[in-house]
Design a protein around this motif. Structure first.
Motif, PDB file in Angstrom:
ATOM      1  N   LEU A 133       0.885  -1.061  -0.044  1.00 41.54           N
ATOM      2  CA  LEU A 133       0.005   0.008  -0.093  1.00 41.54           C
ATOM      3  C   LEU A 133       0.854   1.112  -0.006  1.00 41.54           C
ATOM      4  N   VAL A 157      -0.808  -0.951  -4.621  1.00 38.75           N
ATOM      5  CA  VAL A 157      -2.009  -0.059  -4.855  1.00 38.75           C
ATOM      6  C   VAL A 157      -1.745   1.284  -4.063  1.00 38.75           C
ATOM      7  N   ASN A 158      -2.034   2.212  -4.599  1.00 38.58           N
ATOM      8  CA  ASN A 158      -1.736   3.692  -4.289  1.00 38.58           C
ATOM      9  C   ASN A 158      -3.135   4.540  -4.486  1.00 38.58           C
ATOM     10  N   ARG A 159      -3.326   5.660  -3.669  1.00 34.00           N
ATOM     11  CA  ARG A 159      -4.334   6.613  -4.192  1.00 34.00           C
ATOM     12  C   ARG A 159      -3.982   7.101  -5.371  1.00 34.00           C
ATOM     13  N   SER A 179      -5.474  -1.450  -8.914  1.00 34.09           N
ATOM     14  CA  SER A 179      -6.238  -0.083  -8.614  1.00 34.09           C
ATOM     15  C   SER A 179      -6.893  -0.133  -7.164  1.00 34.09           C
ATOM     16  N   GLU A 180      -7.428   0.564  -6.708  1.00 32.82           N
ATOM     17  CA  GLU A 180      -7.921   0.313  -5.207  1.00 32.82           C
ATOM     18  C   GLU A 180      -9.177  -0.531  -5.567  1.00 32.82           C
ATOM     19  N   THR A 181      -9.844  -0.560  -6.618  1.00 36.27           N
ATOM     20  CA  THR A 181     -10.934  -1.602  -6.605  1.00 36.27           C
ATOM     21  C   THR A 181     -10.824  -2.905  -6.590  1.00 36.27           C
ATOM     22  N   LEU A 183      -8.506  -4.138  -4.705  1.00 33.64           N
ATOM     23  CA  LEU A 183      -7.555  -4.668  -3.221  1.00 33.64           C
ATOM     24  C   LEU A 183      -8.245  -5.610  -2.526  1.00 33.64           C
ATOM     25  N   PRO A 207      -4.053   2.798   6.452  1.00 32.27           N
ATOM     26  CA  PRO A 207      -4.469   2.644   5.245  1.00 32.27           C
ATOM     27  C   PRO A 207      -5.840   1.933   5.569  1.00 32.27           C
ATOM     28  N   ALA A 209      -7.486  -0.532   4.066  1.00 33.56           N
ATOM     29  CA  ALA A 209      -7.483  -2.033   3.757  1.00 33.56           C
ATOM     30  C   ALA A 209      -8.047  -2.985   4.918  1.00 33.56           C
TER      31      ALA A 209
END
Ligand code: ATR
Length: 285
Positions: A133, A157-159, A179-181, A183, A207, A209
């Motif tokens: 992350l 995974v990053n903003r 992508s965050e989707t 995760l 984060p 998660a």
């Protein structure tokens, strides 16, 4: 032993440098080993690193650890570097050779792997998909070390997705941007989850998660060590996962540096973790 004219001198260079724990750690080892040596802090101005490092060519001092914000510049000023430093795009260790050249290495990655070996013994990197992350310098170093150590997949995974993509492109191989989707699906398969963002520093929330989604034998690492038990690690513990803290990483990266500077292993009898915790004081809580 007192410091004489023939002492071996090494140091740590960063900006700011006053809160660095490296002098505390290295000087405790120097004293216990009875070496004629010293390890000192250097804080050149933000624009002055290159001039500073160039001036040390030829062995004015034996070597330097390098920390924020100079790790990329440290790699750039070197004449040769390890595969890991090259892959990480950053160096935290410079050795000033007698012939005037500079050798660069990166011991942050071995620090991460060493900390996992100490706090999650038996963990097998070669069979464990990794989720990182964050996509700053710390994430890049971790991704490079884990890829070289044989991790089957390293997902970042990053903003800001573009930063994760940039790391995946430059390291290549098993390192990918996600992508965050994605995760939750990645967490469900992860053997290792690492917080390499700055979230949680100073006691805030880590984060977002959901660590309970990970397999029961997954290991969770936080690179943040102020506080020592971050909110992220507390959540991992609450889910029953093994955890590895950022302080152990910091201590482990110092070991190969000490060996490179002084030619001997750090004396095992020094409890550097207790020393570092005492030095951190309230910041560790
Ligand atoms: P370092 O070199 O120490 O890794 P950095 O380059 O500043 O530090 O990176 C900090 C990381 O924390 C980045 O991944 C950053 O995300 P962005 O790339 O999107 O900026 C992440 N980070 C910091 N604050 C965040 C927040 N509020 N939410 C999500 N991610 C955050």
């Amino acid at each position: 032993m007192s410091v004489t004219g023939s002492a071996i001198v090494a140091g740590v260079c960063g900006q700011p440098i006053r809160h660095s724990m490296s002098p505390v750690i290295h000087n405790a080892w120097i004293a216990a080993a009875g070496l004629n040596a010293a390890y000192v802090p250097f804080g050149p101005g933000e624009d002055n690193f290159e001039t500073f490092a160039e001036g040390l060519r030829g062995g004015a001092i034996r070597g330097l650890n390098v920390t924020i914000p100079f790790k990329e510049q440290a790699l750039a000023c070197a004449d040769r570097c390890s595969d890991l430093a090259k892959l990480a795009g950053a160096a935290n260790l410079l050795i000033f050779e007698a012939d005037g050249t500079i050798t660069a290495d990166n011991t942050d990655g071995p620090g991460l792997i060493g900390a996992i070996a100490v706090q999650a013994p038996g963990f097998d990197i070669a069979v464990s998909p990794v989720v990182i992350l964050g996509a700053g310098g710390a994430a890049r170093g971790a991704a490079a070390a884990l890829a070289l150590a044989g991790a089957p997949r390293v997902s970042i995974v990053n903003r800001t997705f573009a930063r994760a993509e940039a790391i995946a492109t430059s390291i290549g191989g098993v390192v990918e941007a996600a992508s965050e989707t994605e995760l939750d699906a990645l967490l469900a398969q992860a053997g290792l989850v690492i917080n390499a963002t700055s979230l949680g520093l100073g006691g805030g929330a880590g984060p977002a998660a959901d660590l309970a989604l990970t397999p029961k034998n997954a290991v969770v690492v936080d690179m943040v060590y102020k506080p020592l038990r971050t909110e992220f690690l507390r959540r991992a513990e609450a889910a029953g996962r093994r955890t590895v803290d950022g302080l152990e990483m910091l201590l482990r990266q110092a070991v190969p540096s000490f060996e490179a500077f002084f030619g001997v292993a750090p004396p095992a009898q020094v409890d550097v973790r207790a020393l570092a915790l005492a030095h951190l004081g309230d910041a560790a809580k």
